[in-house]
Design a protein around this motif. Structure first.
Motif, mmCIF file in Angstrom:
data_model
loop_
_atom_site.group_PDB
_atom_site.id
_atom_site.type_symbol
_atom_site.label_atom_id
_atom_site.label_comp_id
_atom_site.label_asym_id
_atom_site.label_seq_id
_atom_site.Cartn_x
_atom_site.Cartn_y
_atom_site.Cartn_z
ATOM 1 N N GLY A 81 31.600 21.521 9.025
ATOM 2 C CA GLY A 81 30.171 20.724 8.539
ATOM 3 C C GLY A 81 29.031 20.524 9.215
ATOM 4 N N THR A 82 28.806 21.603 10.251
ATOM 5 C CA THR A 82 27.948 22.133 10.705
ATOM 6 C C THR A 82 26.519 21.429 10.284
ATOM 7 O OG1 THR A 82 28.989 23.275 11.959
ATOM 8 C CG2 THR A 82 27.101 23.401 12.975
ATOM 9 N N CYS A 270 18.907 15.353 3.464
ATOM 10 C CA CYS A 270 19.439 16.155 3.760
ATOM 11 C C CYS A 270 21.267 16.339 2.709
ATOM 12 C CB CYS A 270 20.557 15.031 5.412
ATOM 13 S SG CYS A 270 19.162 15.366 6.691
ATOM 14 N N SER A 271 21.086 16.206 1.705
ATOM 15 C CA SER A 271 22.993 16.447 0.596
ATOM 16 C C SER A 271 22.005 17.374 0.596
ATOM 17 C CB SER A 271 22.113 15.762 -0.760
ATOM 18 O OG SER A 271 20.179 16.110 -0.809
ATOM 19 N N PHE A 272 23.303 18.508 0.553
ATOM 20 C CA PHE A 272 23.480 19.371 -0.005
ATOM 21 C C PHE A 272 22.909 20.166 -1.447
ATOM 22 C CE2 PHE A 272 26.015 22.775 -2.451
ATOM 23 C CZ PHE A 272 26.781 23.699 -1.810
HETATM 24 P P1 A3P Z 1 31.985 25.369 1.852
HETATM 25 O O1 A3P Z 1 31.550 26.864 1.984
HETATM 26 O O2 A3P Z 1 33.516 24.207 1.440
HETATM 27 O O3 A3P Z 1 30.703 24.739 0.131
HETATM 28 P P2 A3P Z 1 29.196 24.674 8.790
HETATM 29 O O4 A3P Z 1 27.792 24.215 8.060
HETATM 30 O O5 A3P Z 1 30.221 24.250 9.264
HETATM 31 O O6 A3P Z 1 28.625 26.279 8.949
HETATM 32 O O7 A3P Z 1 29.924 24.423 7.109
HETATM 33 C C1 A3P Z 1 29.700 25.096 6.198
HETATM 34 C C2 A3P Z 1 30.085 24.068 4.642
HETATM 35 O O8 A3P Z 1 29.724 22.797 4.837
HETATM 36 C C3 A3P Z 1 30.241 24.628 3.356
HETATM 37 O O9 A3P Z 1 31.735 23.925 2.911
HETATM 38 C C4 A3P Z 1 28.817 24.176 3.199
HETATM 39 O O10 A3P Z 1 28.558 24.530 1.989
HETATM 40 C C5 A3P Z 1 28.780 23.070 3.588
HETATM 41 N N1 A3P Z 1 27.172 21.703 3.657
HETATM 42 C C6 A3P Z 1 26.254 22.525 4.069
HETATM 43 N N2 A3P Z 1 25.624 21.442 3.315
HETATM 44 C C7 A3P Z 1 25.759 20.457 3.530
HETATM 45 C C8 A3P Z 1 25.508 19.621 2.999
HETATM 46 N N3 A3P Z 1 24.240 19.388 3.228
HETATM 47 N N4 A3P Z 1 26.294 18.336 2.325
HETATM 48 C C9 A3P Z 1 27.361 18.600 2.550
HETATM 49 N N5 A3P Z 1 28.076 19.566 2.370
HETATM 50 C C10 A3P Z 1 26.798 20.854 3.054
#
Ligand code: A3P
Length: 331
Positions: A81-82, A270-272
């Protein structure tokens, strides 16, 4: 905080000859255990499986990085969730600086708004960039373990560290997809093989249990220093989590801001769904091997159920049970 990315990291000052670090790094590397993890070269440094490409930057970071008391360090395992944490922290810290309709997050991937110590800052031709030019509060990210941060970040400053962890079942599936996608390096690996190395602790910045427990124990010991978050908690109640983050880093929301709905507005930004559908995140490149879109796949809790067999789930759960036993941490 300026919009910092790789190209805007300033030039170093008064460092030794640039070849010195590299030579010392190469010498040190000779004695380290190395492995090829599904096509990615890793070396085991201080108990951490570090990608070979950032081994020297990691050494430079240890040598040169001096944390300020006002610094904020986002410490995560890849795929925990970076990107989300970067977006939230950037938006919270800079909320009086940018109007939400002209926000840098609308035109830049969150990954490039907050530079990584090992992948961006110390991965430059100049090994010791002058970070003094960056205004307070500086925000950096890192994938390294807590123990590796200790000398530069923990002992010598009052800077704050935010860690986010994620259920290992979902994390490993997210990592598997990411690794397969990587342009030029990615290649298909059967999931059972990928899972096996993960369960043995051999993966980028593994073993995952040591990474997570390092930050968990540091949080238990010094909650004012290390904030420990869970991806799943953010999914369940983002407003509450954002308030927690804001308070922890010394940028609490005022009553007026709360009443005006600012927390909800930032959460929406910031939502997905919002970030995934922005042009920059649909077509932009993060690096030669990684498209911005790779950071936004599904963003769900429990997607691993679509991939893992009951036997695979059992295998990971046994590792988790054994490694986290007695820690008080539950997923
Ligand atoms: P999934 O592959 O399960 O979809 P990181 O940012 O550490 O690389 O992690 C990536 C993961 O966080 C991915 O998970 C990605 O879809 C999810 N992600 C990215 N942005 C997000 C957001 N704003 N809200 C929720 N999840 C998010």
């Amino acid at each position: 905080m300026e919009n910092i990315n790789e190209s805007s990291v300033p030039a170093r000052v008064d460092a030794e000859d640039s070849s010195t670090d590299d030579l010392q790094g190469q010498e040190l590397l000779q004695g380290l255990e190395k492995a090829s993890w599904h096509g990615v070269s890793l070396c085991k440094y201080k108990g951490v499986w570090c990608p070979l490409t950032v081994f020297v930057p990691t050494l430079r970071c240890e040598k040169y990085f001096k944390a300020r008391d006002t610094d904020i360090i986002l410490a995560t395992l890849p795929k925990a969730g970076t990107t989300w944490l970067k977006a939230l922290t950037f938006a919270v810290v800079n909320r009086s600086r940018y109007p939400l309709d002209k926000h840098p997050l609308l035109t830049s991937n969150p990954q490039s708004l907050i530079p990584s110590l090992e992948f961006n800052i110390y991965d430059q031709e100049n090994e010791n960039p002058d970070l003094d030019l960056i205004p307070d509060p500086r925000i950096f990210s890192t994938h390294t373990h807590y123990d590796s941060l200790v000398s530069t970040v923990v002992v010598e400053s009052k800077c704050r560290v935010i860690h986010i962890c994620r259920n290992p079942l979902d994390q490993v599936i997210s990592l598997w997809h990411f690794m397969i996608n990587m342009i030029g390096i990615g290649r298909f690996v059967p999931l059972d093989e990928f899972l096996e190395t993960y369960c043995q602790g051999m993966h980028v910045y593994g073993p995952f249990w040591e990474h997570v427990l390092g930050y968990w124990n540091a949080h238990l010991k010094s909650p004012e220093k290390v904030l420990f978050l869970k991806y799943e908690d953010l999914k369940k109640d983002i407003n509450f989590s954002m308030k927690k983050i804001a308070e922890f880093i010394g940028f609490p929301f005022s009553l007026e801001e709360e009443k005006a709905g600012l927390i909800e507005e930032i959460a929406k930004l910031c939502s997905f769904d919002k970030l995934k559908n922005l042009e920059v995140n649909k077509v932009g490149m993060h690096s030669p091997h990684i498209k911005n879109s790779y950071f936004f796949r599904k963003g769900e809790i429990g997607d691993s159920a679509n991939y893992l067999t009951p036997h695979m789930v059992d295998r990971i759960e046994k590792v988790v049970e054994e490694k986290f036993e007695g820690s008080g941490l539950k997923f």
